[in-house]
Design a protein around this motif. Structure first.
Motif, PDB file in Angstrom:
ATOM      1  N   MET A  53       0.759  -1.286   0.010  1.00 14.73           N
ATOM      2  CA  MET A  53      -0.076  -0.007  -0.059  1.00 14.73           C
ATOM      3  C   MET A  53       0.862   1.309   0.036  1.00 14.73           C
ATOM      4  N   SER A  54       0.456   2.191  -0.853  1.00 10.72           N
ATOM      5  CA  SER A  54       1.289   3.570  -0.897  1.00 10.72           C
ATOM      6  C   SER A  54       0.958   4.186   0.289  1.00 10.72           C
ATOM      7  N   LEU A  55       1.665   5.116   0.788  1.00  9.31           N
ATOM      8  CA  LEU A  55       1.490   6.292   1.770  1.00  9.31           C
ATOM      9  C   LEU A  55       0.289   7.080   1.459  1.00  9.31           C
ATOM     10  N   LYS A  56       0.285   7.464   0.427  1.00 16.28           N
ATOM     11  CA  LYS A  56      -1.166   8.144   0.036  1.00 16.28           C
ATOM     12  C   LYS A  56      -2.285   7.481   0.580  1.00 16.28           C
ATOM     13  N   ASN A  57      -2.394   6.152  -0.102  1.00 19.13           N
ATOM     14  CA  ASN A  57      -3.518   5.184   0.375  1.00 19.13           C
ATOM     15  C   ASN A  57      -3.842   5.147   1.876  1.00 19.13           C
ATOM     16  N   VAL A  58      -2.435   5.057   2.554  1.00 23.29           N
ATOM     17  CA  VAL A  58      -2.555   4.995   4.019  1.00 23.29           C
ATOM     18  C   VAL A  58      -3.394   6.168   4.778  1.00 23.29           C
ATOM     19  N   ILE A  59      -2.783   7.344   4.130  1.00 26.06           N
ATOM     20  CA  ILE A  59      -3.447   8.589   4.792  1.00 26.06           C
ATOM     21  C   ILE A  59      -4.807   8.707   4.141  1.00 26.06           C
ATOM     22  N   LEU A  60      -5.265   8.468   3.072  1.00 28.91           N
ATOM     23  CA  LEU A  60      -6.513   8.561   2.435  1.00 28.91           C
ATOM     24  C   LEU A  60      -7.431   7.463   3.344  1.00 28.91           C
ATOM     25  N   SER A  61      -7.171   6.403   3.844  1.00 32.59           N
ATOM     26  CA  SER A  61      -7.578   5.634   4.609  1.00 32.59           C
ATOM     27  C   SER A  61      -8.145   6.061   6.078  1.00 32.59           C
ATOM     28  N   GLU A  62      -7.000   6.899   6.554  1.00 31.89           N
ATOM     29  CA  GLU A  62      -7.141   7.435   7.945  1.00 31.89           C
ATOM     30  C   GLU A  62      -8.137   8.303   7.933  1.00 31.89           C
ATOM     31  N   ILE A  63      -8.026   9.129   6.781  1.00 29.49           N
ATOM     32  CA  ILE A  63      -9.023  10.320   6.770  1.00 29.49           C
ATOM     33  C   ILE A  63     -10.442   9.879   6.594  1.00 29.49           C
ATOM     34  N   GLU A  64     -10.735   8.755   5.810  1.00 29.22           N
ATOM     35  CA  GLU A  64     -11.826   7.970   5.592  1.00 29.22           C
ATOM     36  C   GLU A  64     -12.538   7.563   6.472  1.00 29.22           C
ATOM     37  N   CYS A  65     -11.590   7.274   7.352  1.00 29.09           N
ATOM     38  CA  CYS A  65     -11.867   6.192   8.696  1.00 29.09           C
ATOM     39  C   CYS A  65     -12.368   7.132   9.855  1.00 29.09           C
TER      40      CYS A  65
ATOM     41  N   SER B   6     -14.159  10.119  12.071  1.00 35.48           N
ATOM     42  CA  SER B   6     -15.454  10.410  12.517  1.00 35.48           C
ATOM     43  C   SER B   6     -15.756  11.775  11.855  1.00 35.48           C
ATOM     44  N   GLU B   7     -14.438  12.717  11.617  1.00 38.91           N
ATOM     45  CA  GLU B   7     -14.765  14.212  11.101  1.00 38.91           C
ATOM     46  C   GLU B   7     -14.339  14.445   9.663  1.00 38.91           C
TER      47      GLU B   7
END
Length: 357
Positions: A1-13, A15-16
């Protein structure tokens, strides 16, 4: 997984549907596998993304060796140096070569510790300092097990500017600038009311006032580090080399948008959200905060001087070489060019703090 996807996933998960700039920088720079500083690639020098004083030439480390030896001997500190965030080990190697050359007896007594979190940089330092007794620790907590209190000198070169920061802006009200996603799933700025008491306490403690439309970075992580260092130091000095502004200088119109920026392939990148994990992200440090935090731990503010002036005062020009005009690519010419660069490197500051038992 790319770092961009790691950050995307954290934002999407979340609550805000956003994360703080501090969290974005932490992942971008320090993710254990994908963060910029953790990757097994050069960061500094011609093959990297930026230059530092330590990478320009070993004359810098040779001058600093004389400075720190003199500080320890003239003040009768313990012969201990803690080098925080030294990078690839080139500085350490030439520094200790110079110490050994200048005073072999002192060299034999000296205990040189390195604080470095990156396994890649730890290996580089190990490879480049095999002939010297250097001990490497990944964190402040780990070195405290060996040195419960610091008696000696802590030295850092462009460390504080790499700490993750929160970002705030004064609009009609004070807002925090966070990181979210736009309709194309690209990283974008998100503005929320600034309600975090840690940010408000920082502004109150350090008397930080913003004008309408002004943006600034709040270095809570740096403040925590400085508090730990201030409590750890028992007798000695903290020598910090970095770039930064006083509270008064932050008010200048050209700094209204803060100082966050990236460096990639020696190019300035204004959009720090653009290449997570693939570029350095840095900010100017808060000089008045460094001073005040130190004072709160009994550390006297000894000096704050532009680096070029400091190095000239400490004998930089004594390293100038006689050169042959027919060979402008000789080692002597290279050293003299480095000396000229260092003499003019006044964008950096040398800050010295001291605590006496």
């Amino acid at each position: 997984m790319s770092l961009k996807n790691v950050i995307l996933s954290e934002i999407e998960c979340s609550s805000e549907a956003f994360i703080t700039f501090e969290r974005f920088m932490t992942l971008s720079l320090y993710h254990p596998l994908l963060g910029y500083y953790q990757k097994d690639v050069p960061k500094v020098g011609r093959r990297g993304d930026f230059f530092t004083s330590t990478s320009v030439h070993d004359v810098y480390s040779r001058v600093m060796a004389r400075v720190l030896i003199n500080e320890i001997q003239s003040n009768e500190y313990a012969p201990v140096i803690v080098d925080a965030g030294s990078g690839d080990g080139k500085f350490i190697s030439s520094f200790l070569d110079e110490v050994k050359f200048l005073d072999h007896q002192f060299y034999e007594k000296l205990r040189y510790f390195v604080l470095e979190s990156s396994p890649y940089h730890q290996q580089l330092i190990t490879n480049r300092t095999k002939r010297h007794p250097v001990k490497i620790y990944p964190s402040l907590s780990s070195i405290k097990k060996v040195l419960p209190k610091l008696n000696g000198i802590l030295f850092s070169n462009e460390l504080l500017d790499a700490f993750p920061v929160r970002v705030i802006e004064k609009q009609q009200e004070l807002v925090e600038v966070c990181v979210g996603l736009d309709e194309c799933n690209c990283f974008t700025e998100v503005y929320i009311p600034c309600t975090d008491p840690a940010i408000k306490n920082w502004m109150l403690r350090h008397e930080l006032q913003l004008s309408d439309g002004q943006r600034i970075e709040i270095p809570l992580a740096m403040g925590k580090w400085l508090d730990e260092i201030g409590a750890w130091l028992a007798n000695g000095k903290v020598v910090t080399v970095d770039y930064g502004y006083t509270n008064e200088e932050w008010k200048s119109p050209e700094r209204r948008r803060g100082s966050l920026r990236g460096y990639r392939n020696h190019q300035l990148i204004e959009n720090v959200l653009q290449f997570p994990g693939e570029m350095d992200i840095t900010t100017h440090v808060h000089i008045d905060a460094i001073k005040k935090i130190g004072l709160s731990h009994g550390m006297k503010w000894v000096n704050c001087m532009p680096q070029g002036e400091f190095l000239l005062k400490e004998g930089l020009l004594g390293f100038l070489q006689q050169t042959n005009p027919s060979n402008p690519f000789s080692e002597g010419y290279k050293q003299n060019r480095a000396i000229r660069w260092l003499a003019e490197s006044n964008q950096f500051l040398v800050m010295i703090q001291e605590k006496r038992q």
